[in-house]
Design a protein around this motif. Sequence first.
Motif: not given
Length: 552
Positions: A490-493, A495-502, A527-531
């Motif tokens: 939950a913390e990862l989601r 704090t990461r750059n969610n636009d980059l993940v999407d 690398k963008a921390y997508a799970t």
Amino acid sequence: MANKKIQQEYDRWYKEKYSQSKERSAEFVTVSEQPIKELYTPADVENLDYERDLGFPGEYPYTRGVQSNMHRGRLWTMRQFAGFGSAQESNQRYKFLLSKGQTGLSVAFDMPTLMGYDSDHPYSEGEVGRCGVAIDSLADMEVLFDGIPLDKVSTSMTINGPAAILWAMYIATAEKQGVSSEKLRGTIQNDILKEYIAQNSWIFPPHPSMRIITDIFEYACNNVPQWNTVSISGYHIREAGSTAAQELAFTLADGFAYVEAGIEAGLNVDDFAPRLSFFFNSHMDFFEEIAKYRAARRIWARRMKEKYGAKDSRSWLLRFHTQTAGCSLTGQQPENNIVRTAFEGLAAVLGGTQSLHTNSMDEVLALPTEKSVQIALRTQQIMAHETGVSNTIDPLAGSYFVESLTNEMEAQAEKYFEEIEEHGGVLRAIDKGFFQQEIADAAFAYQKAIERKERIFVGVNEFVDPDEVIEIEILKIDPAVESRQQQKLAELRKTRNNDLVDNSLKAIERAASSRENLIPLIVDAVKAYATLGEIVQVLKTVFGEYKEQPRF
């Protein structure tokens, strides 16, 4: 003495001597129920041609080993399978094993990771960290290998359906350590065919799964050249109940299917075949197991050279990891498992394995404790340094029995190859349930033999201690591992750059619908921390999910 004369003398000996003696009341068969003669002579191997069938170690057809010096040059890699709870706990176990002399790492993932679910998915409830380590994202992988220089150790990862994603996380972790992918050594199991056949931890249907694997072949050729891209696994086929011959035949048939898929994808066979490796079981029938490994090397070399036209001699080599048979261990009198494992490990070494995992005595009861895994590792070290078993190469070659059994194993495998071809190849045979039925029948026959006491299982159906009290320590996983893992996710989601993940997930979706290689895009996403679960879900929208056909 000519073989004809030997056979005449054998017949005389049998009539005058052996038939007059008394045999024990026992079935003289291998674990696979293959009958064993009372005595073997040169007449049993009269067609054996040394140059054609055996040759020298490091030379075609490699029956005697894939290296010219084998274990005299370098001992096998001692690689204990480990992983439980959180990435931090597993990291501590790896450091413990390395401090005790282990020479390679082998990662066990938990069931949600194996199936491509994040730890907070409803299907993961109660399973997080239970049978292996929970890995949801690159953040977990970084912790898993914290303080372990990835350019100094080879790592095997037992992962199949989502193998590309875990591999991408490993590559990204190495990059963060300053280690380029060209220096990485190790293996992803990545053998999806045996999942459909025996272990049932699949995600996507067979055809897109094979496409991901050929994408891995291509990416590894150009970027991770020392990495073994598939560990074609007979281990799980055997653990599901197959015979040794079935393990041999079905594993090699899967290997040939990967070779054909790579060629069909437009790759040069010599570009990817040298990085295919194998993973075999070592069961309790000492000689049958040794013969299985020797036959496997010979069959693979011949097919790769003569059928698939591989010209690079590295493509002809069958290199393999071995794990002692978990299914041979017993909950009753568990200390006996140390002895079983030692014999199984010895068969693997005499069969020429490149790497070995010896099971811990308590694995039938729980994940191994530090004490039990250390005993299992010490078993390998005693074998390597005290028994003299590594002093010469293929010491059982020339044994009338071993050579005859090796030929027999090869003949049985060839018979299965013909049958698989008649079914239309490996994928069609999976669809028809051919492999599954063969294994189920063998498992049933083995169990009935135990129940009838035709096969003695010490401590189980004979030599039983009715008052036995098991007093060994049992490793227990803290239930709080699951909630802590979910909190981290939950913390990862947040704090990461969610636009980059999407954006990275959309790129994967587009590539999955085309023929673009998926691996560079999966590396970008991790690398963008997508799970793990997010990437798998995107691929499912294009590839769908595999549903096993019901059979009666």
